[in-house]
Design a protein around this motif. Structure first.
Motif, PDB file in Angstrom:
ATOM      1  N   GLN A 140      29.630  55.693  42.814  1.00 47.58           N
ATOM      2  CA  GLN A 140      29.539  55.346  41.319  1.00 47.58           C
ATOM      3  C   GLN A 140      30.142  54.001  41.190  1.00 47.58           C
ATOM      4  O   GLN A 140      31.080  53.725  42.020  1.00 47.58           O
ATOM      5  CB  GLN A 140      30.482  56.469  40.733  1.00 47.58           C
ATOM      6  N   VAL A 141      29.763  53.166  40.285  1.00 48.88           N
ATOM      7  CA  VAL A 141      30.168  51.679  40.345  1.00 48.88           C
ATOM      8  C   VAL A 141      31.389  52.054  39.239  1.00 48.88           C
ATOM      9  O   VAL A 141      31.738  52.366  38.356  1.00 48.88           O
ATOM     10  CB  VAL A 141      28.986  51.014  39.360  1.00 48.88           C
ATOM     11  N   GLN A 142      32.451  51.202  39.802  1.00 51.34           N
ATOM     12  CA  GLN A 142      33.782  50.912  38.925  1.00 51.34           C
ATOM     13  C   GLN A 142      33.871  49.442  39.266  1.00 51.34           C
ATOM     14  O   GLN A 142      34.085  48.744  40.107  1.00 51.34           O
ATOM     15  CB  GLN A 142      35.105  51.737  39.841  1.00 51.34           C
ATOM     16  N   LEU A 143      34.039  49.047  37.812  1.00 52.76           N
ATOM     17  CA  LEU A 143      34.338  47.719  37.651  1.00 52.76           C
ATOM     18  C   LEU A 143      35.778  47.583  37.084  1.00 52.76           C
ATOM     19  O   LEU A 143      36.180  48.317  36.198  1.00 52.76           O
ATOM     20  CB  LEU A 143      33.523  47.210  36.557  1.00 52.76           C
ATOM     21  N   VAL A 144      36.586  46.479  37.638  1.00 50.67           N
ATOM     22  CA  VAL A 144      37.973  46.142  37.337  1.00 50.67           C
ATOM     23  C   VAL A 144      37.944  44.793  37.009  1.00 50.67           C
ATOM     24  O   VAL A 144      37.776  43.874  37.972  1.00 50.67           O
ATOM     25  CB  VAL A 144      38.769  46.605  38.515  1.00 50.67           C
ATOM     26  N   GLU A 145      38.207  44.605  35.542  1.00 51.96           N
ATOM     27  CA  GLU A 145      38.699  42.887  35.511  1.00 51.96           C
ATOM     28  C   GLU A 145      40.120  42.489  35.737  1.00 51.96           C
ATOM     29  O   GLU A 145      40.925  43.371  35.475  1.00 51.96           O
ATOM     30  CB  GLU A 145      38.244  42.713  34.105  1.00 51.96           C
ATOM     31  N   SER A 146      40.181  41.108  36.064  1.00 46.39           N
ATOM     32  CA  SER A 146      41.431  40.762  36.046  1.00 46.39           C
ATOM     33  C   SER A 146      41.404  39.127  35.790  1.00 46.39           C
ATOM     34  O   SER A 146      40.037  38.619  35.513  1.00 46.39           O
ATOM     35  CB  SER A 146      42.076  40.660  37.314  1.00 46.39           C
ATOM     36  N   GLY A 147      42.584  38.501  35.243  1.00 47.56           N
ATOM     37  CA  GLY A 147      42.551  37.147  34.968  1.00 47.56           C
ATOM     38  C   GLY A 147      42.760  36.729  33.509  1.00 47.56           C
ATOM     39  O   GLY A 147      42.988  35.633  33.238  1.00 47.56           O
ATOM     40  N   GLY A 148      42.840  37.778  32.772  1.00 46.01           N
ATOM     41  CA  GLY A 148      43.247  37.361  31.461  1.00 46.01           C
ATOM     42  C   GLY A 148      44.519  36.983  31.195  1.00 46.01           C
ATOM     43  O   GLY A 148      45.435  37.117  32.079  1.00 46.01           O
ATOM     44  N   GLY A 149      44.817  36.545  30.146  1.00 45.30           N
ATOM     45  CA  GLY A 149      46.222  36.133  29.568  1.00 45.30           C
ATOM     46  C   GLY A 149      46.145  35.324  28.302  1.00 45.30           C
ATOM     47  O   GLY A 149      45.406  35.191  27.771  1.00 45.30           O
ATOM     48  N   ARG A 150      47.366  34.350  28.042  1.00 48.20           N
ATOM     49  CA  ARG A 150      47.591  33.607  27.215  1.00 48.20           C
ATOM     50  C   ARG A 150      47.496  32.061  27.534  1.00 48.20           C
ATOM     51  O   ARG A 150      48.434  31.980  28.443  1.00 48.20           O
ATOM     52  CB  ARG A 150      48.827  34.084  26.474  1.00 48.20           C
ATOM     53  N   VAL A 199      26.149  49.141  45.060  1.00 53.99           N
ATOM     54  CA  VAL A 199      24.971  48.457  44.711  1.00 53.99           C
ATOM     55  C   VAL A 199      25.033  47.299  44.168  1.00 53.99           C
ATOM     56  O   VAL A 199      24.126  46.469  43.329  1.00 53.99           O
ATOM     57  CB  VAL A 199      24.142  48.914  43.985  1.00 53.99           C
ATOM     58  N   PHE A 200      26.080  46.365  44.505  1.00 50.33           N
ATOM     59  CA  PHE A 200      26.535  45.145  43.603  1.00 50.33           C
ATOM     60  C   PHE A 200      25.614  44.246  44.091  1.00 50.33           C
ATOM     61  O   PHE A 200      25.196  43.343  43.097  1.00 50.33           O
ATOM     62  CB  PHE A 200      27.931  44.734  44.136  1.00 50.33           C
ATOM     63  N   THR A 201      24.950  44.184  45.460  1.00 51.51           N
ATOM     64  CA  THR A 201      24.172  43.035  45.635  1.00 51.51           C
ATOM     65  C   THR A 201      22.907  43.209  45.008  1.00 51.51           C
ATOM     66  O   THR A 201      22.035  42.344  45.036  1.00 51.51           O
ATOM     67  CB  THR A 201      24.148  42.750  47.100  1.00 51.51           C
ATOM     68  N   PHE A 202      22.535  44.316  44.317  1.00 49.76           N
ATOM     69  CA  PHE A 202      21.182  44.499  43.576  1.00 49.76           C
ATOM     70  C   PHE A 202      21.357  44.518  42.197  1.00 49.76           C
ATOM     71  O   PHE A 202      20.372  44.665  41.405  1.00 49.76           O
ATOM     72  CB  PHE A 202      20.503  45.977  44.287  1.00 49.76           C
ATOM     73  N   ALA A 203      22.561  44.312  41.686  1.00 48.83           N
ATOM     74  CA  ALA A 203      22.789  44.602  40.212  1.00 48.83           C
ATOM     75  C   ALA A 203      23.101  43.185  39.625  1.00 48.83           C
ATOM     76  O   ALA A 203      23.633  42.175  40.146  1.00 48.83           O
ATOM     77  CB  ALA A 203      24.045  45.275  40.015  1.00 48.83           C
ATOM     78  N   THR A 204      22.365  43.050  38.390  1.00 43.04           N
ATOM     79  CA  THR A 204      22.909  41.918  37.581  1.00 43.04           C
ATOM     80  C   THR A 204      24.103  42.364  36.898  1.00 43.04           C
ATOM     81  O   THR A 204      24.437  43.544  36.764  1.00 43.04           O
ATOM     82  CB  THR A 204      21.711  41.959  36.343  1.00 43.04           C
ATOM     83  N   THR A 205      24.932  41.305  36.959  1.00 44.49           N
ATOM     84  CA  THR A 205      26.426  41.449  36.346  1.00 44.49           C
ATOM     85  C   THR A 205      26.695  40.363  35.186  1.00 44.49           C
ATOM     86  O   THR A 205      26.014  39.402  35.056  1.00 44.49           O
ATOM     87  CB  THR A 205      27.461  41.385  37.253  1.00 44.49           C
ATOM     88  N   GLY A 206      27.522  40.848  34.328  1.00 43.79           N
ATOM     89  CA  GLY A 206      27.450  40.123  33.044  1.00 43.79           C
ATOM     90  C   GLY A 206      28.930  40.264  32.321  1.00 43.79           C
ATOM     91  O   GLY A 206      29.830  41.012  32.776  1.00 43.79           O
ATOM     92  N   TRP A 207      29.333  39.341  31.275  1.00 45.00           N
ATOM     93  CA  TRP A 207      30.524  39.265  30.677  1.00 45.00           C
ATOM     94  C   TRP A 207      30.030  39.439  29.285  1.00 45.00           C
ATOM     95  O   TRP A 207      29.271  38.888  28.516  1.00 45.00           O
ATOM     96  CB  TRP A 207      31.179  38.100  30.810  1.00 45.00           C
ATOM     97  N   PHE A 208      30.868  40.188  28.408  1.00 42.96           N
ATOM     98  CA  PHE A 208      30.803  40.607  26.946  1.00 42.96           C
ATOM     99  C   PHE A 208      32.330  40.548  26.646  1.00 42.96           C
ATOM    100  O   PHE A 208      33.299  40.320  27.164  1.00 42.96           O
ATOM    101  CB  PHE A 208      30.226  41.922  26.763  1.00 42.96           C
TER     102      PHE A 208
END
Length: 122
Positions: free
Chosen positions: A1-11, A28-37
């Motif tokens: 199962q894919v688990q995505l964890v974001e970081s780096g946000g702030g003010r 399967v990261f190397t086979f997946a398209t990734t994006g930001w919304f």
């Protein structure tokens, strides 16, 4: 199962810079398209950028293509979003997504992170 964890946000202040990171713990990261919304206050979720599995092809929302850069490190299972010249209207929760293909409406992305808050003050 894919688990995505974001970081780096702030003010940051107007004109500032942030780098967001998204670590993908799936196999399967190397086979997946990734994006930001992103989803700003009182707004609908909006497409920011996407990158193909090889990292050689990317696309952006028109309003952000001159300031934002998406990249990925397949060895680290990580997707990045470098954001320059940040403006107050960039204030939003930024979400990472992964899937077999990219569509700007979010379809094609089957896994989503929980988001990281970016706040740009004037």
């Amino acid at each position: 199962q894919v688990q995505l964890v974001e970081s780096g946000g702030g003010r940051v202040q107007t004109g500032g810079y942030l780098r967001l990171s998204c670590v993908d713990s799936g196999r399967v990261f190397t086979f997946a398209t990734t994006g930001w919304f992103r989803q700003g206050p009182g707004k609908e979720r909006a497409f920011v950028a996407a990158i193909n599995p090889s990292g050689l092809d990317s696309n952006y929302a028109q309003s952000m293509q001159d300031r934002f850069t998406i990249s990925r490190d397949n060895a680290k299972g990580t997707t990045y979003l470098d954001m320059n010249s940040l403006q107050p209207e960039d204030t939003a929760v930024y979400y990472c997504a992964s899937g077999p293909f990219a569509r700007t409406d979010g379809s094609g992305f089957t896994s989503w992170g929980r988001g990281t808050q970016v706040t740009v003050s004037s």
